[in-house]
Design a protein around this motif. Structure first.
Motif, short mmCIF file in Angstrom:
data_model
loop_
_atom_site.label_atom_id
_atom_site.label_comp_id
_atom_site.label_asym_id
_atom_site.label_seq_id
_atom_site.Cartn_x
_atom_site.Cartn_y
_atom_site.Cartn_z
N VAL A 93 0.87 -1.17 0.00
CA VAL A 93 0.00 0.00 0.00
C VAL A 93 0.91 1.23 0.00
O VAL A 93 1.58 1.51 0.99
CB VAL A 93 -0.94 0.02 1.22
N LEU A 94 0.95 1.93 -1.12
CA LEU A 94 1.81 3.10 -1.26
C LEU A 94 1.03 4.35 -0.85
O LEU A 94 -0.08 4.58 -1.32
CB LEU A 94 2.31 3.24 -2.69
N GLU A 95 1.62 5.13 0.02
CA GLU A 95 0.95 6.31 0.56
C GLU A 95 1.52 7.59 -0.08
O GLU A 95 2.66 7.61 -0.54
CB GLU A 95 1.13 6.38 2.08
N GLY A 96 0.71 8.64 -0.06
CA GLY A 96 1.17 9.94 -0.53
C GLY A 96 1.66 9.91 -1.96
O GLY A 96 0.97 9.45 -2.87
N LEU A 97 2.89 10.40 -2.16
CA LEU A 97 3.47 10.45 -3.50
C LEU A 97 4.41 9.28 -3.77
O LEU A 97 5.11 9.29 -4.78
CB LEU A 97 4.23 11.77 -3.66
N ASP A 98 4.41 8.27 -2.90
CA ASP A 98 5.26 7.10 -3.12
C ASP A 98 4.99 6.42 -4.46
O ASP A 98 5.94 5.96 -5.12
CB ASP A 98 5.08 6.10 -1.98
N PRO A 99 3.73 6.30 -4.92
CA PRO A 99 3.50 5.66 -6.22
C PRO A 99 4.21 6.36 -7.36
O PRO A 99 4.66 5.72 -8.31
CB PRO A 99 1.97 5.72 -6.38
N THR A 177 1.24 17.92 -2.47
CA THR A 177 1.63 16.67 -1.81
C THR A 177 0.57 15.58 -1.86
O THR A 177 0.84 14.46 -1.41
CB THR A 177 1.98 16.93 -0.34
N VAL A 178 -0.60 15.86 -2.39
CA VAL A 178 -1.68 14.87 -2.44
C VAL A 178 -2.08 14.63 -3.90
O VAL A 178 -2.41 15.58 -4.61
CB VAL A 178 -2.91 15.33 -1.62
N LEU A 179 -2.03 13.37 -4.32
CA LEU A 179 -2.48 13.04 -5.67
C LEU A 179 -3.98 13.28 -5.80
O LEU A 179 -4.74 13.05 -4.86
CB LEU A 179 -2.16 11.57 -5.99
N HIS A 180 -4.40 13.69 -6.97
CA HIS A 180 -5.82 13.93 -7.27
C HIS A 180 -6.41 15.00 -6.36
O HIS A 180 -7.56 14.90 -5.92
CB HIS A 180 -6.62 12.64 -7.17
N GLY A 209 -0.88 16.79 -11.74
CA GLY A 209 0.22 17.48 -12.41
C GLY A 209 1.29 18.04 -11.50
O GLY A 209 2.43 17.56 -11.48
N ILE A 210 0.96 19.05 -10.71
CA ILE A 210 1.97 19.73 -9.91
C ILE A 210 2.49 18.82 -8.80
O ILE A 210 3.66 18.91 -8.41
CB ILE A 210 1.40 21.05 -9.32
N SER A 211 1.67 17.92 -8.28
CA SER A 211 2.13 17.01 -7.24
C SER A 211 3.14 16.01 -7.80
O SER A 211 4.08 15.61 -7.10
CB SER A 211 0.95 16.27 -6.59
N VAL A 212 2.96 15.59 -9.05
CA VAL A 212 3.92 14.68 -9.69
C VAL A 212 5.25 15.40 -9.91
O VAL A 212 6.33 14.83 -9.69
CB VAL A 212 3.36 14.14 -11.01
N VAL A 213 5.19 16.66 -10.34
CA VAL A 213 6.41 17.44 -10.52
C VAL A 213 7.14 17.56 -9.19
O VAL A 213 8.37 17.42 -9.10
CB VAL A 213 6.09 18.83 -11.09
N ASN A 214 6.40 17.79 -8.12
CA ASN A 214 6.98 17.90 -6.79
C ASN A 214 7.66 16.59 -6.38
O ASN A 214 8.77 16.59 -5.86
CB ASN A 214 5.91 18.28 -5.78
N ALA A 215 6.99 15.48 -6.64
CA ALA A 215 7.53 14.17 -6.24
C ALA A 215 8.82 13.84 -6.97
O ALA A 215 9.70 13.18 -6.41
CB ALA A 215 6.49 13.08 -6.48
N LEU A 216 8.95 14.29 -8.22
CA LEU A 216 10.09 13.92 -9.05
C LEU A 216 11.14 15.03 -9.12
O LEU A 216 12.02 14.99 -9.99
CB LEU A 216 9.61 13.56 -10.46
#
Length: 356
Positions: A93-99, A177-180, A209-216
């Motif tokens: 179970v991946l939490e937050g931006l781990d996926p 920090t939260v997907l969707h 969009g912006i949360s994925v940029v933040n994660a990477l």
């Protein structure tokens, strides 16, 4: 028994000599001993029977008898052992931006040049959505080719900074920090009768969009102008480095707007990080065609110092279809106050103006 006999009849039709098969079966039956007929060795026609390696034992009367092969028993046992070893503890179970960090290709397409530029497109599309909604008229993109740092600035409404009722965090930290989480899902109205969506028209619809940029990103900083205040917050690989801060807005700033600065994570883009000037300039030019009255500007730097555009890029940016003023300035005919940026389109900036 009938099925076995039908199988042998089918096989017998595939051989050139049916008499040879009958003679072998008669000899086996007369001996009264169990023998094995290797069906695969008889080379049946593929069109009638798949190429199989079957062992068919025959009894004293010539009738075929079935037997469970040892390999079948071991295979069944192996499957049973594998099934018992696969349990709830193997379900992650991946939490937050781990996926996103676990499988970045699912969100940006790849971890090569295409995915690298997709990070910029996500932030740029958010800025252009403010233009399309009539809330801004100017978007600036700065790319430092030495540090691989990208900055996207717009004079839209600015990301909300008040506390979100569901997360208990600021809306800015929530969308980063939260997907969707985003304002583009649409549908319905709130208790005051206002639209439940922050956008009537937008390029992004899924809130990643912006949360994925933040994660990477190895580092990402956001600055927001709202209510006469400048809000700031920094992140690293999707995690906040501190709380949201606020201070008085500096003189001469836009009344509202958002500035996002990020550096892609080199551990994600292991093949290398290298932004292409032509690709970015072409994207800005296309967006200018589609958004009348807005000014979209791109600057390329190297350690903070403007660099010359490649000849082909500078020539394309100066074409009549995307005009730039002779002195390098570009103006907007949007609803807000017109602004000029004295950046040379042939040296350190390519200004594309869609007001014409």
């Amino acid at each position: 028994m009938q099925r076995i006999l039908r199988a042998f009849n089918t096989l017998s039709r595939t051989f050139k000599s049916n008499e040879m098969i009958s003679r072998q079966m008669h000899q086996l039956g007369a001996a009264g001993k169990q023998q094995t007929v290797l069906v695969a060795a008889l080379r049946p026609k593929p069109s009638l029977l798949p190429a199989l390696s079957l062992a068919v034992p025959c009894g004293a009367r010539g009738f075929a008898q079935t037997a469970v092969q040892p390999s079948t028993r071991s295979s069944t046992a192996a499957k049973a052992a594998a099934a018992s070893a696969y349990g709830a503890q193997q379900i992650q179970v991946l939490e937050g931006l781990d996926p996103v960090r676990k499988r970045p290709g699912m969100y940006i397409g790849s971890t090569g040049p295409r995915g690298l530029h997709h990070l910029l497109w996500e932030v740029l599309d958010n800025a252009v959505d403010e233009v399309q909604g009539g809330f801004g008229d100017h978007v600036t993109v700065e790319v430092d080719l030495a540090t691989n740092t990208v900055t996207v600035t717009d004079n839209g409404r600015g990301i909300p900074t008040d506390v979100h009722p569901s997360t208990g965090k600021s809306a800015l930290e929530t969308v980063l920090t939260v997907l969707h989480a985003g304002g583009k899902f649409g549908g319905g109205s709130d208790s005051n009768g206002s639209s439940a969506s922050g956008y009537k028209v937008s390029g992004g619809l899924h809130g990643v969009g912006i949360s994925v940029v933040n994660a990477l990103s190895d580092k990402l900083e956001v600055e927001v102008l709202r209510n006469g205040l400048l809000y700031k917050q920094a992140f690293s690989r999707g995690e906040p480095l501190g709380d949201l801060t606020e201070e008085p807005a500096f003189p001469g700033a836009y009344e509202t707007g958002t500035k996002v600065t990020f550096t892609p994570d080199a551990s994600v883009f292991a093949a290398g990080i290298s932004y292409d000037q032509d690709t970015i300039t072409s994207r800005l030019r296309e967006l200018a065609f589609l958004n009348a009255g807005a000014t979209l500007q791109v600057r390329f730097l190297r350690n903070g110092t403007p660099v010359a555009l490649p000849a082909a890029v500078a020539a394309a940016a100066s074409k009549g279809s995307t005009p730039a003023a002779a002195d390098g300035s570009s103006s907007s005919s949007g609803g807000k106050k017109q602004r000029k940026s004295r950046q040379s389109s042939s040296v350190d900036a390519a200004a594309v103006d869609s007001s014409s």
